[in-house]
Design a protein around this motif. Structure first.
Motif, PDB file in Angstrom:
ATOM      1  N   LEU A  93       0.836  -1.205   0.000  1.00 52.74           N
ATOM      2  CA  LEU A  93       0.000   0.000   0.000  1.00 52.74           C
ATOM      3  C   LEU A  93       0.868   1.251   0.000  1.00 52.74           C
ATOM      4  O   LEU A  93       0.565   2.241  -0.679  1.00 52.74           O
ATOM      5  CB  LEU A  93      -0.935  -0.009   1.217  1.00 52.74           C
ATOM      6  N   GLY A  94       1.958   1.214   0.760  1.00 50.83           N
ATOM      7  CA  GLY A  94       2.866   2.348   0.769  1.00 50.83           C
ATOM      8  C   GLY A  94       3.468   2.608  -0.592  1.00 50.83           C
ATOM      9  O   GLY A  94       3.574   3.767  -1.027  1.00 50.83           O
ATOM     10  N   VAL A  95       3.856   1.544  -1.289  1.00 53.85           N
ATOM     11  CA  VAL A  95       4.420   1.691  -2.634  1.00 53.85           C
ATOM     12  C   VAL A  95       3.385   2.283  -3.587  1.00 53.85           C
ATOM     13  O   VAL A  95       3.687   3.176  -4.388  1.00 53.85           O
ATOM     14  CB  VAL A  95       4.926   0.329  -3.152  1.00 53.85           C
ATOM     15  N   VAL A  96       2.137   1.803  -3.487  1.00 50.68           N
ATOM     16  CA  VAL A  96       1.075   2.294  -4.370  1.00 50.68           C
ATOM     17  C   VAL A  96       0.767   3.763  -4.071  1.00 50.68           C
ATOM     18  O   VAL A  96       0.689   4.600  -4.996  1.00 50.68           O
ATOM     19  CB  VAL A  96      -0.189   1.431  -4.219  1.00 50.68           C
ATOM     20  N   PHE A  97       0.570   4.098  -2.811  1.00 43.63           N
ATOM     21  CA  PHE A  97       0.281   5.494  -2.452  1.00 43.63           C
ATOM     22  C   PHE A  97       1.438   6.408  -2.816  1.00 43.63           C
ATOM     23  O   PHE A  97       1.236   7.537  -3.277  1.00 43.63           O
ATOM     24  CB  PHE A  97      -0.031   5.604  -0.959  1.00 43.63           C
TER      25      PHE A  97
END
Length: 345
Positions: A93-97
């Protein structure tokens, strides 16, 4: 050499490349968050211009490592993905955000309010993602993930929320920030910006050294098998010495303003740290219950994987060379121009 060791070696090489390229991108986000002083806009503009053309391509190395783990060592993939599904999900999720916010900040309306909003999301995700990545590595190495008959029996929180993984997470975060600062001293053309990132590199390098010692101290209680590998395995001592020499060369390069030397030495330092971790964890993929040989797929699958790697490299490496050759030139000059654009806005 057995095919499982060849595939494992490629997997480690992919992680090294991800740290050197993708890790530096995470570090750039850290300095975007910590941009300060009269050249705050110019600092962020440099980071954006350097990362912009190539940052997405750097994730290919993490994808390669995950695919190799899934294909060549399925029991290890199963154990890690089950035991660490919470931090893995948060990391993704961090990579996507982070990627989404970086794109929106670049192409959304150029007003201060929008830029600050997307910039904060990008920077915050750039801090959280490498912290979680380091905690995942620390959990895998700690020996707290227990597997019995292919079933994870150690729970879903204790393995990665213990002190050792947390310290390793902080170490990974500081290491990526240090690497990014060293890289940025080479990319900037404005002497004042060079000095800004030189100071950041020197300070973060000291933090890296402190957290490296803290990680080693925490390993006595939190990862005893890794501690034994770090001190008792015959191959690790040459790696420690070489890592220390590379770190010293990087500091000398920064102190004497020989930034090309600093960049090469810092990259070597990071690569040797990862190699040292892999050597200290030998022969385990997940300490202490999953080994390389015990988790390896059948020989036919491993040989097919090696053939696929050979064929894929004929396309991957020339493509990446062209990408970096085309978009890697003139980025510092573009950054300076971008800083002027930000000022006018």
């Amino acid at each position: 050499m057995h095919p499982e060791w060849l595939v494992g070696g490629v997997m480690v090489a992919a992680l090294v490349l991800y740290a050197l390229l993708g890790g530096a991108d995470f570090g750039g986000g850290v300095w975007d968050l910590l941009a300060s002083g009269p050249r705050k806009r110019e600092q962020r503009a440099l980071i954006e211009r350097v990362m912009g053309p190539i940052w997405e391509a750097n994730h290919v190395w993490l994808i390669l490592a995950v695919v190799l783990l899934f294909t060549a060592f399925p029991p290890a993939f199963a154990a890690i993905s089950v035991a660490l599904h919470v931090p893995l999900t948060l990391f993704l999720l961090g990579v996507v955000f982070r990627g989404s916010a970086f794109s929106f900040r670049s192409y959304d309306a150029r007003g201060d309010r929008q830029q600050k909003r997307w910039g904060f999301v990008f920077s915050l995700a750039s801090v959280i993602a490498p912290l979680l990545l380091g905690m995942i590595v620390g959990a895998v190495a700690s020996g707290r993930i227990r597997v019995a008959s292919g079933v994870v029996t150690s729970g879903f929180f204790a393995p990665w929320l213990s002190p050792f993984p947390v310290v390793v997470g902080l170490f990974a975060l500081s290491l990526f920030a240090y690497l990014a600062a060293v890289y940025l001293t080479n990319e900037a053309t404005d002497p004042a910006l060079v000095d800004d990132f030189r100071r950041r590199a020197l300070v973060s390098g000291c933090v890296v050294a402190g957290l490296a010692l803290a990680s080693f101290a925490a390993s006595f209680e939190g990862a005893p098998l890794i501690r034994e590998g770090l001190t008792d395995h015959p191959i690790t001592w040459p790696l420690h010495v070489t890592t220390g020499l590379a770190a010293t060369a990087a500091f000398v390069g920064l102190w004497t303003r020989r930034y090309g030397l600093a960049r090469v030495a810092a990259a070597a330092q990071v690569a040797l740290i990862i190699l040292g971790w892999a050597a200290s964890q030998y022969p385990y993929l997940v300490v202490p219950d999953v080994t390389v040989e015990g988790a390896a797929a059948n020989p036919v699958t491993l040989r097919l994987v090696l053939w696929a790697l050979g064929a894929g490299s004929l396309l991957l490496f020339p493509s990446l060379y062209v990408l970096f050759r085309v978009f890697g030139s003139g980025r510092a000059g573009a950054a300076s121009a971008g800083a002027g654009d930000h000022e006018r806005e």
